[in-house]
Design a protein around this motif. Structure first.
Motif, PDB file in Angstrom:
ATOM      1  N   VAL A 206       0.876  -1.290   0.049  1.00 26.37           N
ATOM      2  CA  VAL A 206       0.050  -0.123  -0.022  1.00 26.37           C
ATOM      3  C   VAL A 206       1.020   1.067  -0.234  1.00 26.37           C
ATOM      4  O   VAL A 206       2.202   1.245   0.498  1.00 26.37           O
ATOM      5  CB  VAL A 206      -0.807   0.096   1.332  1.00 26.37           C
ATOM      6  CG1 VAL A 206      -1.670   1.287   1.134  1.00 26.37           C
ATOM      7  CG2 VAL A 206      -1.946  -1.070   1.426  1.00 26.37           C
ATOM      8  N   LEU A 207       0.497   2.202  -0.905  1.00 26.83           N
ATOM      9  CA  LEU A 207       1.303   3.405  -0.928  1.00 26.83           C
ATOM     10  C   LEU A 207       0.578   4.631  -0.365  1.00 26.83           C
ATOM     11  O   LEU A 207      -0.660   4.884  -0.728  1.00 26.83           O
ATOM     12  CB  LEU A 207       1.701   3.777  -2.441  1.00 26.83           C
ATOM     13  CG  LEU A 207       2.465   2.592  -3.159  1.00 26.83           C
ATOM     14  CD1 LEU A 207       2.676   3.006  -4.581  1.00 26.83           C
ATOM     15  CD2 LEU A 207       3.774   2.027  -2.254  1.00 26.83           C
ATOM     16  N   LEU A 208       1.264   5.760   0.268  1.00 27.19           N
ATOM     17  CA  LEU A 208       0.646   6.764   0.734  1.00 27.19           C
ATOM     18  C   LEU A 208       1.501   7.781   0.233  1.00 27.19           C
ATOM     19  O   LEU A 208       2.679   7.861   0.179  1.00 27.19           O
ATOM     20  CB  LEU A 208       0.671   6.729   2.420  1.00 27.19           C
ATOM     21  CG  LEU A 208      -0.222   5.807   3.067  1.00 27.19           C
ATOM     22  CD1 LEU A 208      -0.048   6.051   4.562  1.00 27.19           C
ATOM     23  CD2 LEU A 208      -1.794   6.060   2.624  1.00 27.19           C
ATOM     24  N   LYS A 209       0.532   9.124  -0.060  1.00 29.12           N
ATOM     25  CA  LYS A 209       1.605  10.437  -0.209  1.00 29.12           C
ATOM     26  C   LYS A 209       0.588  11.525  -0.034  1.00 29.12           C
ATOM     27  O   LYS A 209      -0.618  11.426   0.152  1.00 29.12           O
ATOM     28  CB  LYS A 209       2.007  10.390  -1.654  1.00 29.12           C
ATOM     29  CG  LYS A 209       1.095  10.412  -2.747  1.00 29.12           C
ATOM     30  CD  LYS A 209       1.514  10.368  -4.201  1.00 29.12           C
ATOM     31  CE  LYS A 209       0.481  10.717  -5.232  1.00 29.12           C
ATOM     32  NZ  LYS A 209       1.103  10.808  -6.494  1.00 29.12           N
ATOM     33  N   ASN A 210       1.229  12.836   0.089  1.00 30.71           N
ATOM     34  CA  ASN A 210       0.671  13.994   0.287  1.00 30.71           C
ATOM     35  C   ASN A 210      -0.470  13.820   1.393  1.00 30.71           C
ATOM     36  O   ASN A 210      -1.722  14.211   1.262  1.00 30.71           O
ATOM     37  CB  ASN A 210      -0.470  14.447  -1.215  1.00 30.71           C
ATOM     38  CG  ASN A 210       0.756  14.654  -2.251  1.00 30.71           C
ATOM     39  OD1 ASN A 210       1.840  15.049  -2.022  1.00 30.71           O
ATOM     40  ND2 ASN A 210       0.261  14.388  -3.477  1.00 30.71           N
ATOM     41  N   ILE A 211      -0.048  13.669   2.631  1.00 23.67           N
ATOM     42  CA  ILE A 211      -0.706  13.840   3.790  1.00 23.67           C
ATOM     43  C   ILE A 211      -0.990  15.113   4.308  1.00 23.67           C
ATOM     44  O   ILE A 211       0.078  16.009   4.308  1.00 23.67           O
ATOM     45  CB  ILE A 211      -0.270  12.905   4.920  1.00 23.67           C
ATOM     46  CG1 ILE A 211      -0.142  11.444   4.464  1.00 23.67           C
ATOM     47  CG2 ILE A 211      -1.125  13.057   6.235  1.00 23.67           C
ATOM     48  CD1 ILE A 211       0.445  10.557   5.370  1.00 23.67           C
ATOM     49  N   ALA A 212      -2.346  15.632   4.348  1.00 21.33           N
ATOM     50  CA  ALA A 212      -2.365  17.096   4.900  1.00 21.33           C
ATOM     51  C   ALA A 212      -3.291  16.931   5.999  1.00 21.33           C
ATOM     52  O   ALA A 212      -4.412  16.258   5.943  1.00 21.33           O
ATOM     53  CB  ALA A 212      -2.929  17.742   3.619  1.00 21.33           C
ATOM     54  N   ILE A 213      -2.957  17.877   6.924  1.00 22.69           N
ATOM     55  CA  ILE A 213      -3.829  18.064   8.375  1.00 22.69           C
ATOM     56  C   ILE A 213      -4.222  19.431   8.635  1.00 22.69           C
ATOM     57  O   ILE A 213      -3.190  20.255   8.533  1.00 22.69           O
ATOM     58  CB  ILE A 213      -3.066  17.071   9.522  1.00 22.69           C
ATOM     59  CG1 ILE A 213      -2.734  15.834   9.048  1.00 22.69           C
ATOM     60  CG2 ILE A 213      -3.891  17.190  10.590  1.00 22.69           C
ATOM     61  CD1 ILE A 213      -1.843  15.149   9.994  1.00 22.69           C
ATOM     62  N   SER A 214      -5.318  19.908   8.849  1.00 19.27           N
ATOM     63  CA  SER A 214      -5.801  20.981   9.279  1.00 19.27           C
ATOM     64  C   SER A 214      -6.340  20.878  10.457  1.00 19.27           C
ATOM     65  O   SER A 214      -6.978  20.133  10.823  1.00 19.27           O
ATOM     66  CB  SER A 214      -6.774  21.421   7.933  1.00 19.27           C
ATOM     67  OG  SER A 214      -7.900  20.943   8.009  1.00 19.27           O
ATOM     68  N   GLY A 215      -6.278  22.142  10.988  1.00 17.62           N
ATOM     69  CA  GLY A 215      -7.020  22.539  12.138  1.00 17.62           C
ATOM     70  C   GLY A 215      -5.913  22.763  13.425  1.00 17.62           C
ATOM     71  O   GLY A 215      -6.381  22.923  14.264  1.00 17.62           O
TER      72      GLY A 215
END
Length: 948
Positions: A206-215
């Protein structure tokens, strides 16, 4: 100095207030720090493209070459694991088995991070404190259903995301986007994967990219654009990737073009030297047919072009323009005046030239049949995925070449060359009844060939999306051959062929000459399809016209007439078109056809002759779906798994069938039949005790019930199940219609029922000793089912009677089973019988009386003969005395016979003197000393003297 310290906010109080304080960069290196001042409210935040200047406590725009999310953080660089992220493998224990998973972690790969691919559980986590409600968004690529993939969030109270929403869906073609709302407060984000690929092939990560967290409350700085991206204006919320053949460094405000002899891909931070062009850098194709029925052979560079033609040793692109005759249109299409192939109208068919209407009493066979490849069909598309599953800019993975479609050379040998066929669904023709559950919904057949010098592999996948379940795969060079796949669900609408030249990642293309070719693809019963032929159908009058209808159940169609005729009794109709009497298939021994005449059934009863006796069986207690499994097996990592079997032995037509599921993904693929198998792994993942995968049918058609050890070319491995009693084993034989590369005739199974009165369990099933998985070749499965319910029904010959002694005039008759008992159910033991009888005392008395009478009689007879003997002795004595007186004379003839009158005289003498008993008494006393009786004798002379 101002450079010796920086500002931070204190924690917020209950009123949402905080203070700004100065913090030395190095402890105890300066004095005279600014006094704390009132800070902004805890809910204060800046907009996208801005940051909070802590000195002025005001928002400022980011300068060019940087970006900001305002109230969020982003992670798009994965050269190393970013600060705050934690990855670890979870070791698993199964009884005495310990699996070491300390090295099974998520691995940064530059633009993304990849999960583990083994059977361990690997977790990637990130903790964040939100001052106000926010969100998390990320892109993921999840192509393999042999992996568990879940994302969930835990809050301050360790409460997790809704369990129904935490499981990620399989990616359909490319990167997918996932968005989750977050509550204010502390949040811990978890990405967790577990591999369950038990075959030789490793699961895809499984691949992950461009994790963005707001708040988050604020960001006090802007982030530099990573290499390969840029921002040319102040206040940027994100950076833009550089186009192909350009590059940028970190924090760039613009991209720089590569030199003429170098190249780069989109979003690249460096340029690479162009290699010399080779024959593997171009491919050939054909132009659409012109009005004269000609096509041009065209050579094209693979895009994006990365090679150089000017370098020494480089090859040039061959000249295009060679004219060739166009191949005919595919079946179901016709050529119009524009030299393009158009589909025939509904109700018409063609062989690729012109359309013709189906005659009366016939209907078109609808589907798609591609065997000429002048143009890529409209419902097929080609794509390329790299070995790391990044979508490439090129889409020329497969190209048409007239007689076939083939894989073009790739930039990297580990790339996947993908070809996908998509259809809207399936519909059965009018001549086939939808009520017949055995009728095949559709079938796809294709002819292919591969030529490889390395470890190439061709995958065939079927399901709802491009990355679907792998149905079959072929390794190495394969000669031209055909493969068919039976489609059972309307959800199977996507078919994908994927060709990989080597599984070892490499940026080289040493094996570009390896290829896969597909010569033809034939898919039946497709909605919106075209017809290549017509088939006979039964007719029913509808108004003034006639329409095609299916024949009634149990009927076949007379060829060329459309007339339906009934099949003989106890036969079924072939699932495909039933034309001619050969469409009637007789049911096997001890089975009967169901009401719809579509399958043979067993009512769980059986009567058979054995050694002159009739044995009756009732297997109904074994009719319910029964589960059992093989002995445990282990992967190279020590993961324990089992082969799990479900069996629905017999029963009515509407009985529950055996079901095997795949619960790794949300699709939960379900396989139903008489016998099925799945692979299960004990696990607490996903809140379930086991993980089930790779389900398939072993048998979906009962073909016979018999005691023969071989039936219909299926052998029940008689040598592996040694005979233990004189009773025969009853064997159920099954077949499956699914075919595979290894099982070209489908799978088969035999279930041997053996009588064992000591077994009370209903699932005491064992596998062959030399085939611990239930099969030795992967196609024929064999099972031994011991049970008391596999014994014949008990009858009168199975018990005996025991008669008791007569006690006080009462005698009891008791019935007991003969041992060893080899029956069950059936007749019951008769109740004990009580009857009157004559006791032993009576017969004893009777015997004594008879004995007494017999003794008296015997004594009387003895006395009589004793008397007679004594008289003879007397006469003999007289004779001897007479002979003594005349010694010198010969004795006169005297007779021992009784003279006339002697008997009367003697009797008179003795009777007159004594009674009978007195004589007996006297006889007993008159004995001499030598033991003889003393008897007075008289000679003849004395008698004469006495008479004178």
């Amino acid at each position: 100095m101002a450079s010796d310290y920086h500002f931070e906010y204190t924690d917020c109080d209950v009123l949402g207030s905080r203070w700004r304080v100065a913090i030395p960069n190095k402890p105890e290196t300066c004095t005279g720090l600014p006094d704390p001042v009132k800070g902004t409210h805890c809910t204060f935040s800046c907009n996208e493209g801005e940051f909070l200047d802590m000195r002025t406590q005001e928002c400022q725009k980011c300068v060019a070459g940087t970006y900001s999310l305002g109230t969020g953080v982003a992670f798009d660089e994965w050269d190393t694991l970013p600060i705050g992220f934690v990855s670890h493998g979870i070791s698993m224990n199964f009884g005495d088995t310990h699996t070491n998973c300390s090295n099974s972690t998520w691995i940064p790969k530059g633009d993304y991070i990849a999960s583990n691919t083994d059977e361990c559980t690997s977790t990637l986590s990130y903790a964040v404190s939100l001052k106000k409600p926010g969100s998390v968004a990320f892109q993921y690529f999840y192509p393999d259903n042999h992996m568990f993939f879940e994302f969930y969030v835990q809050n301050d109270q360790c409460q997790s995301t809704d369990s129904q929403r935490r499981w990620m869906k399989i990616s359909e073609s490319d990167w997918d986007y996932h968005f989750v709302q977050l509550n204010s407060g502390n949040n811990v984000l978890y990405w967790r994967t577990t591999g369950f690929s038990l075959a030789a092939n490793t699961a895809k990560p499984v691949l992950l990219k461009n994790i963005a967290i707001s708040g988050v409350s604020y960001t006090s700085e802007c982030f530099h654009c990573k290499p390969g991206t840029y921002s040319d204006k102040p206040g940027a919320a994100r950076c833009v990737p550089c186009p192909a053949n350009s590059y940028s460094n970190k924090g760039a405000t613009a991209c720089q073009p590569c030199e003429a002899d170098k190249y780069s891909g989109t979003g690249s931070g460096t340029c690479l030297q162009r290699p010399p062009c080779t024959t593997t850098d171009y491919f050939y194709t054909h132009t659409p047919c012109d009005s004269s029925g000609q096509t041009q052979l065209m050579y094209k560079w693979i895009e994006p072009k990365i090679c150089s033609e000017s370098v020494e040793g480089a090859v040039q692109l061959p000249a295009s323009g060679e004219m060739m005759a166009c191949p005919p249109c595919n079946p179901g299409f016709f050529s119009n005046n524009t030299s393009t192939c158009e589909p025939c109208p509904h109700g018409f068919y063609s062989n690729g030239t012109e359309c013709s209407e189906c005659p009366a009493g016939m209907e078109p066979v609808v589907g798609f049949e591609y065997k000429w490849w002048n143009k890529m069909p409209s419902n097929m598309r080609s794509s390329v995925f790299s070995s790391e599953y990044r979508s490439m800019e090129r889409s020329t993975g497969w190209e048409v070449a007239g007689d076939y479609i083939y894989t073009t050379p790739s930039n990297q040998d580990s790339d996947y060359m993908m070809l996908t066929l998509t259809v809207p669904g399936y519909s059965l023709p009018h001549s086939l009844s939808e009520e017949n559950e055995r009728v095949q919904l559709s079938r796809i057949t294709f002819v292919f060939e591969t030529k490889c010098t390395a470890d190439c592999k061709l995958y065939f996948m079927a399901g709802q999306s491009e990355w679907s379940n792998i149905v079959e795969s072929w390794s190495g060079s394969m000669g031209k051959q055909s493969y068919s796949y039976l489609i059972k669900s309307n959800n199977t609408v996507s078919f994908t062929w994927g060709f990989q030249r080597t599984g070892i990642f490499s940026t080289k293309n040493e094996y570009s000459s390896d290829y896969a070719k597909i010569y033809s693809v034939h898919l039946t019963n497709v909605i919106g399809g075209v017809a290549s032929e017509c088939r006979q159908c039964a007719l029913a009058a509808v108004g003034s016209e006639s329409a095609c209808v299916p024949c009634p159940p149990g009927h076949y169609m007379l060829n060329g007439t459309g007339v339906c005729k009934s099949c003989p009794s106890n036969t079924i109709i072939r699932p495909e078109q039933a034309i001619g009497k050969q469409a009637c298939i007789p049911c096997g021994p001890n089975t009967y056809s169901n009401e719809g005449r579509s399958a043979c059934m067993s009512d769980c009863t059986l009567a058979l002759h054995h050694k002159g006796e009739m044995l009756n069986y009732d297997f109904f207690p074994l009719a319910n779906v029964t589960s059992f499994q093989s002995s445990p097996r282990f992967t190279s990592k020590g993961l324990q798994y089992f082969h799990h079997f479900n069996v629905a032995l017999c029963g009515a037509e509407n009985r529950a069938l055996a079901s095997c599921v795949e619960n790794v993904t949300e699709s939960k693929r379900d396989v139903k039949g008489d016998i099925c198998q799945s692979t299960v792994v004990p696990s607490e993942v996903r809140g379930q005790s086991v993980v089930s995968s790779q389900p398939f049918n072993i048998g979906d058609t009962l073909i016979g019930v018999t005691t023969d050890v071989k039936f219909d070319d299926i052998s029940s491995l008689d040598g592996n199940f040694l005979v233990e009693s004189e009773l025969p084993d009853v064997i159920f034989y099954y077949r499956s219609r699914e075919t595979t590369q290894a099982c070209k005739n489908g799978r088969s199974a035999s279930i041997r029922l053996r009588c064992d009165p000591t077994v009370t369990l209903k699932n005491h099933v064992s596998l062959p000793s030399n085939c611990s998985e239930g099969t030795c070749d992967g196609c024929s499965f064999h099972f031994l089912w011991r049970s008391q319910y596999a014994c014949p029904l008990c009858s009168e010959r199975n018990y005996k009677e025991i008669v008791s002694a007569c006690i006080q005039g009462i005698q009891r008759t008791t019935y007991v089973w003969q041992q060893p008992l080899r029956c069950t159910g059936g007749v019951s033991l008769p109740p004990q019988k009580i009857s009157a009888c004559v006791t032993l005392d009576f017969w004893l008395k009777f015997g004594v009386s008879i004995g007494t009478v017999a003794a008296l009689l015997l004594i009387t007879i003895s006395c009589y003969f004793w008397k007679r003997t004594r008289k003879l002795q007397y006469k003999y004595s007289r004779l001897m005395m007479t002979a003594g007186d005349k010694e010198c004379e010969l004795p006169a003839a005297d007779s021992c016979a009784i003279m006339e009158g002697e008997d009367a005289e003697d009797d008179l003498i003795y009777l007159s003197k004594k009674s009978f008993f007195t004589k007996i008494k006297s006889f007993s006393r008159e004995r001499t000393s030598d033991g003889f009786d003393s008897v007075p004798l008289k000679s003849s002379a004395a008698q004469e003297m006495e008479m004178n």
